[in-house]
Write an enzyme that holds these catalytic residues in place. Structure first.
Site, PDB file in Angstrom:
ATOM      1  N   GLU A 276      42.034 -39.183 -17.086  1.00  0.00           N
ATOM      2  CA  GLU A 276      43.177 -38.650 -17.883  1.00  0.00           C
ATOM      3  C   GLU A 276      42.848 -38.475 -19.473  1.00  0.00           C
ATOM      4  O   GLU A 276      42.304 -39.379 -19.900  1.00  0.00           O
ATOM      5  CB  GLU A 276      44.413 -39.391 -17.588  1.00  0.00           C
ATOM      6  CG  GLU A 276      45.574 -38.747 -18.527  1.00  0.00           C
ATOM      7  CD  GLU A 276      46.826 -39.614 -18.452  1.00  0.00           C
ATOM      8  OE1 GLU A 276      47.927 -39.193 -18.840  1.00  0.00           O
ATOM      9  OE2 GLU A 276      46.580 -40.879 -18.272  1.00  0.00           O
ATOM     10  N   LYS A 334      50.650 -31.434 -15.700  1.00  0.00           N
ATOM     11  CA  LYS A 334      51.488 -32.606 -15.340  1.00  0.00           C
ATOM     12  C   LYS A 334      52.967 -32.068 -15.529  1.00  0.00           C
ATOM     13  O   LYS A 334      53.461 -31.530 -16.221  1.00  0.00           O
ATOM     14  CB  LYS A 334      51.269 -33.799 -16.386  1.00  0.00           C
ATOM     15  CG  LYS A 334      51.922 -34.965 -15.852  1.00  0.00           C
ATOM     16  CD  LYS A 334      51.348 -36.045 -16.709  1.00  0.00           C
ATOM     17  CE  LYS A 334      51.971 -37.353 -16.370  1.00  0.00           C
ATOM     18  NZ  LYS A 334      51.745 -38.572 -17.313  1.00  0.00           N
ATOM     19  N   CYS A 386      48.401 -39.778 -13.770  1.00  0.00           N
ATOM     20  CA  CYS A 386      48.888 -41.178 -14.251  1.00  0.00           C
ATOM     21  C   CYS A 386      50.277 -41.404 -13.585  1.00  0.00           C
ATOM     22  O   CYS A 386      50.371 -41.564 -12.622  1.00  0.00           O
ATOM     23  CB  CYS A 386      48.926 -40.866 -15.557  1.00  0.00           C
ATOM     24  SG  CYS A 386      49.505 -42.721 -16.626  1.00  0.00           S
TER      25      CYS A 386
END
Length: 518
Positions: A276, A334, A386
């Site tokens: 990430e 995301k 994540c």
């Protein structure tokens, strides 16, 4: 005078008993995390839940709430203590204020946790109703934490069964079903402690749990999905960049050089993964570097999947993204952002007050909910970044049509705490629920390859700069959970509570003396 003294003594004893009771609940919540990673003493969760359930019998809504609040605070202050590391070490908050902020956040989580348990006072206080009602309320409490204010779906009871026979139920009902079964186990333990082992309801519950455990063992051997295509070669790059150097302009060239250097020997792998936000700047600002990596990937037949912050010129928005470059191209943005880390709630009021509200990359936008999957070597890959991997329904929805799941993360924020180990356990549960292998690349661990049964096949050591090579077998098909998500167990728990509340109201009406007069 004697009566006054006796009254004071009685009040003092009541206060002492109440304090002892609340201390037991606080400790009871505190032992809950021992059942999860990295300790994995799964009976601790059953014992912990039983302590709470025991305190909720024959009590008012007010006392049920406060008992659950104290228990919940113990649970979160013990299980989510790693928040202090993020707030103090990387949020630039002095230790006393960081301790206070952590405690306040845990108290807020405990409030959400405790609210549903007020229902306990409305259901019949007989053994069978409590045996069904309390596990159902627990599930509702966990479910609420998946969506209230973005959600914090951490520390679920079901994660304690990631490696037990009960994990055979994960592809059917997911982690919340395992939490419900854990609740049944806690009620059984409470009944045994109360000396009710010979009662009919306890015997029935014991038989039910035995059936669930044995059937879970057999479900472990059911293959809900099947192999598809040739195995893919995968390389995970774990750079272990210190968080305080991550966004330093003076370190940018060194970080890019390290990523390229670690990758040089591995061009030729079907998939190469950088973690990430591995690239510490926007792709538009380093066109030569991005072009070089694209050419190397094309020449070697590889696809590089890298975490990176991107900027949408048309919408003027920044995203936390994964880019696919090389033989295959694509982008995933995301969709579930971390409060304060990636966006600031009530930004106009908080931005600029303290450094914690001005962290790098804390003004990101939410990605679209219907983004296309990555396609590599004829395999579709679902991506979660994540924090997103802790949302069971999100992963199920994204991966239903995929044959592999990719997650990238930067757990450097957690330091040396238990946070990264808890995070990895949740990755294992997502693999179990969807019966798809998961590729996980992180900045400093835990990077690894998880198979479709939730087992970690290969992993890198934490806090090391290293690379991992492995092979992943794609899987096609769907589990029942991939199709329905958590909704069946949430609906069942809700209907159980509604039925028990109606039953409780009817019971109270019949027991009301005024009813006989009428």
């Amino acid at each position: 005078k004697n009566n006054s003294t006796g009254s004071i003594q009685k009040d003092s004893m009541r206060l002492t008993n109440k304090l002892q009771h609340r201390c037991i609940l606080l400790v009871g919540g505190g032992i809950f995390p021992l059942g999860l990673a990295p300790f994995d003493v799964w009976p601790a969760v059953i014992i912990s839940m039983a302590i709470l359930f025991q305190s909720l019998k024959q009590t008012s809504a007010k006392h049920a709430f406060f008992n659950s609040l104290v228990y919940g605070f113990g649970l979160f202050i013990a299980g989510a203590s790693w928040l202090y590391v993020s707030i103090h070490e990387y949020g630039f908050i002095p230790a006393p204020l960081a301790i206070l902020a952590t405690a306040l956040f845990c108290l807020f989580l405990a409030l959400i946790f405790a609210a549903p348990f007020m229902i306990t006072a409305l259901i019949p206080q007989n053994p069978l109703s409590l045996m069904l009602g309390l596990p159902a309320i627990w599930v509702i409490s966990e479910w609420m934490r998946t969506w209230i204010l973005t959600g914090f779906p951490w520390l679920y009871a079901g994660y304690s069964h990631t490696s037990t026979w009960l994990n055979g139920w994960a592809p059917i009902g997911g982690v919340l079903l395992l939490s419900f079964i854990s609740g049944l186990g806690a009620m059984l333990l409470a009944s045994i402690v109360n000396g009710r082992i010979r009662s009919r309801s306890t015997q029935s519950l014991m038989t039910t749990i035995a059936i669930l455990v044995v059937s879970g063992y057999f479900f472990q051997n059911v293959e809900w999905t099947e192999n598809t295509g040739e195995p893919l070669t995968v390389t995970l790059i774990q750079p272990n960049i210190p968080q305080n150097e991550k966004w330093s302009p003076g370190k940018q060239k060194l970080i890019l050089k390290q990523l390229a250097s670690q990758t040089n020997a591995h061009w030729g792998s079907d998939i190469i993964v950088w973690p990430e936000a591995a690239v510490p700047t926007l792709p538009q600002r380093i066109p030569n570097f991005m072009s070089q990596m694209t050419d190397r990937a094309n020449d070697s037949g590889s696809t590089l999947l890298t975490g990176i912050i991107t900027y949408d010129i048309n919408q003027e928005k920044y995203h936390n993204s994964v880019l696919a470059i090389g033989e295959n191209r694509g982008q995933y943005n995301k969709t579930r952002l971390v409060p304060f880390g990636e966006y600031v709630p009530v930004e106009s009021a908080l931005r600029g007050l303290i450094k914690f509200f001005d962290l790098p990359m804390s003004s990101l936008a939410i990605g679209a909910s219907d983004q296309p999957l990555f396609s590599i070597k004829d395999q579709l890959i679902a991506t979660v970044i994540c924090y997103e991997v802790v949302y069971p329904n999100l992963v199920a929805r994204n991966s239903n049509e995929a044959s592999l799941i990719l997650t990238v993360s930067n757990d450097t924020w957690f330091g040396n705490s238990i946070g990264p180990l808890q995070h990895m356990q949740m990755v294992q549960m997502r693999a179990l629920e969807n019966e798809k292998p998961i590729i996980r690349g992180t900045n400093n661990g835990i990077s690894g390859l998880v198979d479709h049964k939730g087992k970690i096949r290969r992993r890198l050591d934490q806090h090391s700069s290293s690379e991992l090579n492995g092979v992943v077998q794609a899987r096609e098909g769907s589990t029942p959970f991939s199709t329905t998500g958590s909704w069946p167990i949430v609906l069942l728990s809700t209907l159980l509570c509604v039925w028990l509340i109606i039953k409780g109201i009817k019971t109270n009406v019949l027991e009301d003396p005024r009813h006989d007069n009428k």
